[in-house]
Motif scaffolding. Structure first.
Motif, mmCIF file in Angstrom:
data_model
loop_
_atom_site.group_PDB
_atom_site.id
_atom_site.type_symbol
_atom_site.label_atom_id
_atom_site.label_comp_id
_atom_site.label_asym_id
_atom_site.label_seq_id
_atom_site.Cartn_x
_atom_site.Cartn_y
_atom_site.Cartn_z
ATOM 1 N N ILE A 16 -5.926 -10.680 -1.464
ATOM 2 C CA ILE A 16 -6.752 -8.608 -0.930
ATOM 3 C C ILE A 16 -7.468 -10.039 0.763
ATOM 4 O O ILE A 16 -6.918 -8.921 1.598
ATOM 5 C CB ILE A 16 -7.917 -8.194 -1.063
ATOM 6 C CG1 ILE A 16 -7.753 -7.397 -2.659
ATOM 7 C CG2 ILE A 16 -9.229 -7.699 -0.663
ATOM 8 C CD1 ILE A 16 -7.256 -6.649 -2.495
ATOM 9 N N ILE A 27 -3.611 1.119 -2.754
ATOM 10 C CA ILE A 27 -3.606 -0.884 -2.799
ATOM 11 C C ILE A 27 -2.416 -0.956 -4.259
ATOM 12 O O ILE A 27 -3.232 -0.504 -5.585
ATOM 13 C CB ILE A 27 -3.987 -1.517 -2.699
ATOM 14 C CG1 ILE A 27 -5.061 -1.224 -1.699
ATOM 15 C CG2 ILE A 27 -3.696 -2.852 -3.200
ATOM 16 C CD1 ILE A 27 -6.305 -1.840 -1.067
ATOM 17 N N VAL A 82 1.367 -1.138 0.103
ATOM 18 C CA VAL A 82 0.038 0.113 0.282
ATOM 19 C C VAL A 82 1.296 1.367 -0.202
ATOM 20 O O VAL A 82 1.493 1.202 0.751
ATOM 21 C CB VAL A 82 -1.069 0.365 1.203
ATOM 22 C CG1 VAL A 82 -1.965 1.261 1.433
ATOM 23 C CG2 VAL A 82 -2.526 -1.479 1.342
#
Length: 234
Positions: free
Chosen positions: A123, A111, A106
């Motif tokens: 994720i 992201i 990030v």
């Protein structure tokens, strides 16, 4: 010497002797390699642990395998591992080759999908690690980094950081290192002398906290800087 050379009908006591030898061997190897192998646990440490466990574990399950060969092979691998880790300390090129580099997943709140694929990180796994870092709101994150040991460290945006006494211009007492003065009813005289007190002072502190005898104390620590005492009875 059947415990060393091996035999198909190896007696139980020989297995016991082998167990003691292997345990002491692993203990010495861990001491020689240092704390890095146990604490940081980089990928190379993980590979080393798997190989060593497989090599020295075989003679414990198969009595007909001689003990000398596996221990010699394990010693060679441990030596190579120690050599690589030491070389990595002194050479940046070798360090980049041997150890994985941190991966920013990030960046400034965004992201990085490409980096996520490179790290083989889903994720769902990222969100779980963020929750474990006490972060549930993605808008609070500035950076998230996948560290070489597999853990994710999080840097929040400045406006979401917790306030500190320094932010509020407050003066606070500095914290020091808590020294153990009593453990399970026994006085640690070395630590007591280090902070400049004696047994009489210690008995006075015990009395102030409602205890009559040192033997009644399970743990007593004192902060070397602030003098704060923690005490817990048996």
């Amino acid at each position: 010497m059947s415990f060393w050379s091996g035999a198909e009908d190896l007696p139980i006591y020989s297995y016991l002797i082998r167990g003691v030898i292997v345990y002491l061997y692993i203990f010495i190897v861990v001491k020689v390699l240092g704390q890095r192998s146990m604490v940081s646990f980089h990928p190379i440490d993980f590979i080393f642990a798997i190989i060593i466990g497989d090599i020295v574990g075989a003679p414990l399950s198969s009595g007909d395998i001689p003990l000398g060969g596996p221990l010699a092979a394990a010693t060679l691998i441990a030596g190579l591992h120690l050599l690589l880790t030491n070389l990595a300390l002194y050479s940046a090129k070798i360090r980049r080759f041997v150890e994985a580099e941190p991966i920013v997943v990030v960046n400034k709140g965004k992201i990085m999908a490409k980096q996520m694929r490179k790290a083989k990180l889903t994720i769902e796994a990222l969100l779980m690690d963020l929750r474990l870092n006490q972060v549930s709101d993605l808008t609070e994150i500035d950076y998230a980094i996948l560290e070489p040991n597999g853990e994710i460290s999080v840097i929040k945006k400045s406006k979401h950081d917790s306030l500190t006494p320094d932010d509020l211009n407050l003066d606070v007492t500095e914290k020091g290192y808590p020294s153990v003065l009593i453990l399970q009813g026994a006085i640690n005289r070395s630590n007591l002398n280090k902070i400049g007190h004696n047994v009489k002072w210690l008995e006075e502190q015990i009395s102030k906290h409602g205890y009559k005898n040192i033997k009644d104390i399970f743990l007593l620590t004192v902060d070397e800087r602030s003098g704060v005492i923690y005490i817990s009875g048996e």
